[in-house]
Scaffold this motif. Structure first.
Motif, short mmCIF file in Angstrom:
data_model
loop_
_atom_site.label_atom_id
_atom_site.label_comp_id
_atom_site.label_asym_id
_atom_site.label_seq_id
_atom_site.Cartn_x
_atom_site.Cartn_y
_atom_site.Cartn_z
N HIS A 83 107.53 -73.10 -16.97
CA HIS A 83 107.55 -71.79 -17.62
C HIS A 83 108.65 -70.86 -17.09
O HIS A 83 108.94 -69.85 -17.73
CB HIS A 83 106.20 -71.10 -17.42
CG HIS A 83 105.04 -71.88 -17.93
ND1 HIS A 83 104.97 -72.35 -19.23
CD2 HIS A 83 103.88 -72.29 -17.32
CE1 HIS A 83 103.83 -73.00 -19.39
NE2 HIS A 83 103.16 -72.99 -18.26
N ARG A 84 109.23 -71.19 -15.93
CA ARG A 84 110.21 -70.29 -15.30
C ARG A 84 109.62 -68.88 -15.17
O ARG A 84 110.27 -67.89 -15.47
CB ARG A 84 111.51 -70.24 -16.13
CG ARG A 84 112.21 -71.57 -16.27
CD ARG A 84 112.78 -72.03 -14.94
NE ARG A 84 113.35 -73.37 -15.02
CZ ARG A 84 113.83 -74.04 -13.98
NH1 ARG A 84 113.78 -73.49 -12.77
NH2 ARG A 84 114.32 -75.25 -14.12
N SER A 85 108.39 -68.82 -14.70
CA SER A 85 107.66 -67.55 -14.69
C SER A 85 107.42 -67.01 -13.28
O SER A 85 106.43 -66.33 -13.04
CB SER A 85 106.31 -67.73 -15.40
OG SER A 85 105.56 -68.76 -14.79
N VAL A 86 108.32 -67.32 -12.35
CA VAL A 86 108.20 -66.81 -10.99
C VAL A 86 109.36 -65.85 -10.71
O VAL A 86 110.52 -66.22 -10.87
CB VAL A 86 108.21 -67.95 -9.95
CG1 VAL A 86 108.16 -67.37 -8.53
CG2 VAL A 86 107.04 -68.89 -10.17
N ASP A 87 109.04 -64.62 -10.33
CA ASP A 87 110.06 -63.65 -9.93
C ASP A 87 110.22 -63.77 -8.41
O ASP A 87 109.44 -63.19 -7.64
CB ASP A 87 109.64 -62.23 -10.32
CG ASP A 87 110.77 -61.22 -10.14
OD1 ASP A 87 111.48 -61.30 -9.12
OD2 ASP A 87 110.93 -60.34 -11.01
N TRP A 88 111.23 -64.50 -7.98
CA TRP A 88 111.39 -64.80 -6.55
C TRP A 88 111.77 -63.57 -5.74
O TRP A 88 111.52 -63.51 -4.54
CB TRP A 88 112.42 -65.91 -6.36
CG TRP A 88 111.94 -67.21 -6.92
CD1 TRP A 88 112.35 -67.82 -8.07
CD2 TRP A 88 110.92 -68.06 -6.37
NE1 TRP A 88 111.67 -68.99 -8.27
CE2 TRP A 88 110.79 -69.17 -7.25
CE3 TRP A 88 110.12 -68.00 -5.23
CZ2 TRP A 88 109.88 -70.19 -7.00
CZ3 TRP A 88 109.20 -69.01 -5.00
CH2 TRP A 88 109.10 -70.10 -5.88
N ARG A 89 112.36 -62.56 -6.38
CA ARG A 89 112.67 -61.32 -5.66
C ARG A 89 111.38 -60.63 -5.22
O ARG A 89 111.26 -60.20 -4.06
CB ARG A 89 113.49 -60.38 -6.55
CG ARG A 89 113.89 -59.06 -5.88
CD ARG A 89 114.54 -58.11 -6.87
NE ARG A 89 113.57 -57.61 -7.85
CZ ARG A 89 112.79 -56.55 -7.63
NH1 ARG A 89 112.86 -55.88 -6.49
NH2 ARG A 89 111.95 -56.15 -8.56
N ILE A 90 110.41 -60.57 -6.12
CA ILE A 90 109.14 -59.94 -5.78
C ILE A 90 108.37 -60.80 -4.77
O ILE A 90 107.73 -60.27 -3.85
CB ILE A 90 108.30 -59.71 -7.06
CG1 ILE A 90 109.01 -58.71 -7.97
CG2 ILE A 90 106.91 -59.21 -6.71
CD1 ILE A 90 108.33 -58.48 -9.30
#
Length: 270
Positions: free
Chosen positions: A65-72
């Motif tokens: 899904h590419r649904s991870v916000d790695w900055r957060i």
């Protein structure tokens, strides 16, 4: 292997798959009340269990899904991992000095369960608001500003949120799922629900791994229990995920919230 542990793992996995409620909020009280495990052993084993099972979920969210916000994820970890380490150090110091930590962990577990119960009641409200705001922002082409605060305060609030989760999860194994999701829904109301879940899941892995390994080093771990729980929970989660579309979630969540309120109150008053 213990068939009762496996059956319990299956039941908890089924509920997790249907409702999305974090396994720790269901598994840890079950281990303490039903099977009589010490809170420290129940928490330590459940943390390792969570780190393993959540890794599969992140693989799906990031890879498919590419649904991870790695900055957060990084901002949350900046607060949670140091405070998890500090909490483990304090627990180890108390144990080394011969002080009993069961009461403190039981009380914290109760508080975490009460907060989780409340989060279940407000989560649907926050999710509906987030969806509406996302639609409006999409129409206005401002979805890139998904935070509630200014960029500076957004970072500070996210790190503080991570720190609170770090302490709660290390002491109780509860909070990485339900509380983390609600916190992100509040901090980032215009972020998609899928991304909220994926980001919270990704942050939970290093947090539960660090906290779990810390408890493992203190002897708060049961390998037979872990393997039995995994044997039951994996098919339980799989079946529950498929049943979730057929069983109305809005019926189950209030029941679960009420159950967690009762259990959490019992832990707090012990």
């Amino acid at each position: 292997m213990n068939l009762l542990y496996t059956a319990s793992g299956f039941a908890v996995g089924l509920l997790v798959g249907i409702t999305g409620v974090g396994g720790g909020s269901l598994m840890t009280p079950l281990l303490v009340f039903l099977f009589g495990f010490k809170p420290a052993v129940a928490v330590g084993t459940d943390l390792i269990y969570a780190a393993l099972t959540k890794s599969v979920g992140v693989f799906v969210h990031h890879g498919k899904h590419r649904s991870v916000d790695w900055r957060i994820v990084g901002l949350l970890a900046l607060g949670s991992l140091p405070f998890a380490g500090l909490t483990l150090y304090m627990l180890n110091s108390f144990i080394a000095n011969g002080k009993e930590i069961s009461h403190a962990m039981t009380f914290t577990l109760g508080v975490a369960l009460l907060l989780t119960a409340l989060s279940l009641l407000v989560r649907s409200i926050l999710m509906r608001r987030a969806s509406k705001e996302a639609i409006v922002d999409d129409q206005l082409s401002t979805v890139e500003n998904s935070g509630r605060f200014s960029p500076r305060w957004e970072k500070i609030a996210t790190v503080i949120t991570g720190a609170i989760l770090g302490v709660l999860v290390t002491l109780s194994s509860v909070g990485a799922g339900a509380l983390g999701t609600v916190a992100l829904l509040f901090l980032y109301p215009r972020m998609s629900t899928l991304k909220i879940v994926g980001t919270d899941l990704a942050h939970a892995i290093p947090l539960t791994a660090v906290a779990g390994l810390g408890h493992l080093s203190m002897g708060n771990f049961d390998l037979d229990l872990l393997l039995s729980l995994l044997l039951g929970s994996v098919p339980g989660i799989w079946i529950g995920s498929h049943l979730s579309a057929k069983i109305p979630e809005h019926y189950l969540r209030p029941v679960l919230a009420t159950l967690l309120l009762v259990i959490g109150t019992k832990f707090v008053l012990q």
